[in-house]
Design a protein around this motif. Structure first.
Motif, PDB file in Angstrom:
ATOM      1  N   HIS A 139      -7.914   2.001   3.818  1.00 58.29           N
ATOM      2  CA  HIS A 139      -6.822   2.642   3.086  1.00 58.29           C
ATOM      3  C   HIS A 139      -6.762   4.125   3.444  1.00 58.29           C
ATOM      4  O   HIS A 139      -5.695   4.682   3.642  1.00 58.29           O
ATOM      5  CB  HIS A 139      -7.015   2.482   1.579  1.00 58.29           C
ATOM      6  N   ASP A 182      -6.484  -2.412  -5.892  1.00 55.48           N
ATOM      7  CA  ASP A 182      -6.127  -3.324  -4.810  1.00 55.48           C
ATOM      8  C   ASP A 182      -7.027  -4.515  -5.001  1.00 55.48           C
ATOM      9  O   ASP A 182      -8.165  -4.522  -4.597  1.00 55.48           O
ATOM     10  CB  ASP A 182      -6.392  -2.652  -3.463  1.00 55.48           C
ATOM     11  N   ILE A 204      -9.910   7.441  -3.162  1.00 49.39           N
ATOM     12  CA  ILE A 204      -9.947   6.023  -2.825  1.00 49.39           C
ATOM     13  C   ILE A 204     -11.397   5.587  -2.909  1.00 49.39           C
ATOM     14  O   ILE A 204     -12.273   6.231  -2.334  1.00 49.39           O
ATOM     15  CB  ILE A 204      -9.405   5.785  -1.402  1.00 49.39           C
ATOM     16  N   ALA A 223     -10.484  -0.140  -4.205  1.00 49.32           N
ATOM     17  CA  ALA A 223     -10.461  -1.251  -3.253  1.00 49.32           C
ATOM     18  C   ALA A 223     -11.651  -2.163  -3.529  1.00 49.32           C
ATOM     19  O   ALA A 223     -12.651  -1.714  -4.070  1.00 49.32           O
ATOM     20  CB  ALA A 223     -10.537  -0.693  -1.834  1.00 49.32           C
ATOM     21  N   THR A 281       0.826  -1.195   0.000  1.00 51.81           N
ATOM     22  CA  THR A 281       0.000   0.000   0.000  1.00 51.81           C
ATOM     23  C   THR A 281       0.867   1.254   0.000  1.00 51.81           C
ATOM     24  O   THR A 281       0.581   2.232  -0.685  1.00 51.81           O
ATOM     25  CB  THR A 281      -0.931  -0.004   1.226  1.00 51.81           C
TER      26      THR A 281
END
Ligand code: ADP
Ligand code: MG
Length: 692
Positions: A330, A394, A373, A321, A300
């Motif tokens: 995150h 991710d 994010i 994500a 990360t």
């Protein structure tokens, strides 16, 4: 468009003589609805009728083929008694037994005084040899009627081997001769037959070895499949290289301040991965790089530093994500670092509604927000970016090549970085991530305590509960993962709920539960409660978001550990021991364990190296269920088998690269044949790229 010469094999199996709608439905279950599916279903075994023992030598319990005289018919004296036919050779007697038989049919098939080749399962009946319902009764004058080696196929209730074999023979007749897509010299060196011939050797074998994975015909078909796959991936790579990208070269100022704000320095594995990424981002082609490394190896952070590079160069970055919980996490882990550096970082998920959402969307669109994010929603909905330069996914094994391709085809063609926490063996990476470049982080940050891993039989549940009690008393937290029930989510849930009730009786309010059927809000609430320490024991089905971080969690109990794959167990184990305290992983199993399960659990006990575990997993599972290949995004192969054809995979990859270098649009003679191959294996992505 599919070439016309393939139309016969892509026809429905109902077009085969003797396959009606009812049988077609059953065959579809085990093979698939079309003739090509049937052809690509390899036999799982072989009945060998080439040996002809005498009656004296034939062993009851085996499937045997004998040359017998038909001595006498004995029709049943009473209804419901079997029809018996007494046969013999010079060494002994065998009785054929038929239930519900028609006398005239049997008298025609087995006339008294005739000689017949008879094949079937021999049984012992009170010391006498008998054979109920022989598989084959043949006139020895016509030996060609008896298949000496009969392939055995997977079946389903109501589907008989003989029906399947007959359908397969008809399918073979429908298979056309196709132009050769393999290089002649390579075929000759390997002594591989042509496609059509290879199929008939597989389904109408002439020797016991013909269906083994190493047989030339099988190897050829496996190579075809691998080549179709590698060619597709090579086409995707080539398309990416051709598509113009942007060069991002930041001044390094934000990165320097981020590194200065960290209480540690990067591991050399992180430095190397970052160097790969920087080179890709600086280049004018588009980046598509996979960073793989164990949970906690510091991916990360690497991704964040890559995003800073994009931001320094004046663009935006997005981190996708798999779930809202992980998106939030995150944010939590990167927030203070982002503040220290002075970049604007927000989350954008389905949970954002109304005015808040509007404000966030405006910030992203106008470019006030540097890093977003979010979840899939980031891309599915029309979130407009001011200037999106880098997408980090991710991925936790949720996407395949196809979805990634779709992702990059969207929007302004940003660079792409994929992070995965499940290390993948090299061979598998070639297929699952063959469209990408790969960097591995094999080293963990210093100071990690090992996780004590123990296997414990389910009978000692009380010991485990005692251990949980001790941990809770010390103020530590524990995960409890409930059994995976393959067949049904509902059953898994019941099991988890029962366990939850039991443990709640013991530990009271400190117990919480998350599972896949909860609303994301409810899940989130429970996860936060655990994260903040209000819950001590978290019961979860595997749907718990494996990336979730609770630094104070020191132990994880995994029930029915024998049902999990090695990679999965390793992932789950990675949940604990993240906060500097030593961790424990208790693998509860229900005995007796099979060989593979035993090996899997003991490898896990002995190693924490995810890369090594991944290789072992591959070795133990062979093909079919690689690391749960559906999960890893790797294609499921029908003919190739990793344990037998692993070496062919690298050859296929090189072959594909070479072909495209010489003939990028597949227009040469071999190129055209390869297009047929891509159609045989239905690599739609590839054929689409070629026609674009
Ligand atoms: P991953 O994403 O691979 O699971 P993270 O990037 O979340 O790993 O890192 C896990 C933890 O290790 C985080 O708390 C992070 O701050 C820390 N960490 C990352 N890199 C280092 C390093 N080089 N040295 C020490 N700790 C590190
Ligand atoms: Mg992480």
């Amino acid at each position: 468009m599919r070439p016309a010469l393939l139309h016969p094999v892509f026809a429905d199996i109902t077009t085969l003589p003797g396959v009606g709608p009812k049988m077609a439905a059953l065959i579809s279950k085990v093979a698939g609805p079309r003739i090509i599916d049937l052809l690509m279903t390899p036999p799982t075994g072989l009945i060998d009728r080439s040996r002809r023992p005498t009656v004296a030598d034939a062993t009851p319990g085996e499937r045997v083929t004998m040359l017998l005289e038909v001595d006498r018919h004995e029709p049943p004296s009473q209804r419901r008694r079997p029809y018996r036919i007494l046969c013999s050779d010079e060494t002994g007697f065998v009785t054929l037994v038929y239930f519900h038989a028609k006398e005239d049919y049997l008298r025609k098939l087995l006339p008294e005084g005739s000689t017949r080749v008879i094949s079937g399962a021999l049984e012992d009946y009170g010391g006498a040899k008998q054979m109920p319902h022989p598989d084959f009764v043949m006139d020895p004058q016509r030996p060609e009627d008896l298949p000496l080696f009969e392939p055995v196929y997977p079946l389903t209730a109501g589907l008989h081997q003989s029906v399947m074999s007959k359908a397969m023979r008809a399918a073979l007749r429908a298979a056309p001769v196709l132009p050769e897509w393999q290089e002649r010299t390579w075929l000759e060196a390997r002594k591989w037959p042509a496609w059509r011939e290879a199929l008939s050797e597989l389904h109408a074998p002439e020797g016991a070895g013909a269906i083994s994975a190493s047989a030339p015909s099988r190897a050829r078909l496996a190579y075809d499949e691998l080549l179709a796959d590698q060619l597709t991936l090579a086409l995707v790579r080539a398309a990416r290289r051709k598509s113009p990208g942007r060069s991002f070269r930041g001044d390094g100022a934000m990165r320097r301040s981020a590194l200065a704000a960290l209480p540690f320095s990067l591991t050399s594995a992180q430095v190397n991965a970052l160097a790969d990424i920087d080179a890709d981002m600086t280049a004018t082609t588009r980046m598509a790089r996979l960073v793989q490394g164990d949970v906690g190896s510091g991916k990360t952070l690497v991704a964040f530093l890559a995003m800073l590079n994009a931001v320094e160069a004046g663009a935006q970055a997005a981190l996708m994500a798999p779930t809202e919980i992980l998106a939030r996490q995150h944010l939590q882990s990167l927030k203070s670092l982002a503040e220290a550096v002075g970049v604007t970082l927000i989350t954008l998920t389905g949970a954002d509604k109304g005015e808040q959402r509007t404000a966030k969307l405006a910030g992203v669109a106008k470019g006030y927000v540097d890093i977003v994010i979010g979840t899939h929603a980031l891309f599915q909905e029309s979130v407009a970016f001011h200037d999106l330069g880098l997408v980090v996914v991710d991925e936790q094994h949720r996407f395949g090549v196809r979805q990634r391709l779709a992702l990059t085809e969207k929007g302004p063609q940003p660079d792409m970085l994929v992070m995965t926490a499940t290390p993948i063996p090299r061979t598998l990476a070639l297929t699952a991530y063959g469209d990408m470049d790969v960097s591995a982080i094999r080293e963990k940050p210093p100071g990690r305590k090992p996780i004590a891993t123990r296997t414990i039989p389910l009978e000692r549940l009380h010991d485990v509960i005692a251990a949980v009690r001790r941990a809770l008393q010390k103020g530590e937290q524990v995960y409890w993962v409930c059994p995976l029930v393959e067949e049904s989510d509902a059953l898994a849930l019941t099991a988890a709920e029962t366990r939850y009730a039991d443990l709640k009786d013991i530990f009271g309010d400190r117990v919480g539960m998350v599972h896949g059927r909860m609303s994301s809000a409810a899940k989130e609430a429970t996860m936060s409660a655990f994260h903040e320490g209000r819950l001590g024991l978290l019961i979860a089905t595997t749907v718990i978001e494996v990336g979730v971080d609770a630094p104070n969690a020191t132990a994880i109990v995994i029930e029915h550990a024998e049902r999990f794959g090695l990679a999965q167990l390793h992932q789950l184990r990675g949940r604990v021991g993240r906060g500097g305290k030593p961790g424990a992983c208790l693998l509860l199993y229900k005995g007796p364990l099979g060989e593979t399960a035993k090996a899997r659990l003991s490898i896990l006990r002995d190693s924490e190296d995810g890369f090594r575990l991944a290789e072992e997993d591959l070795r133990l599972r062979g093909s079919g269920d690689l690391l749960g290949s559906a999960q890893s995004g790797a294609p499921r192969y029908r003919l190739a088998d990793f344990s037998a054809h692993g070496e062919l995979l690298t050859a296929a990859r090189d072959d594909a690269e070479l072909v495209l270098r010489r003939d990028p649009r597949l227009q040469s003679e071999r190129g055209k044949a390869l297009v047929v191959l891509l159609h045989v294996f239905e690599r739609a992505e590839a054929t689409r790229l070629l026609s674009a």
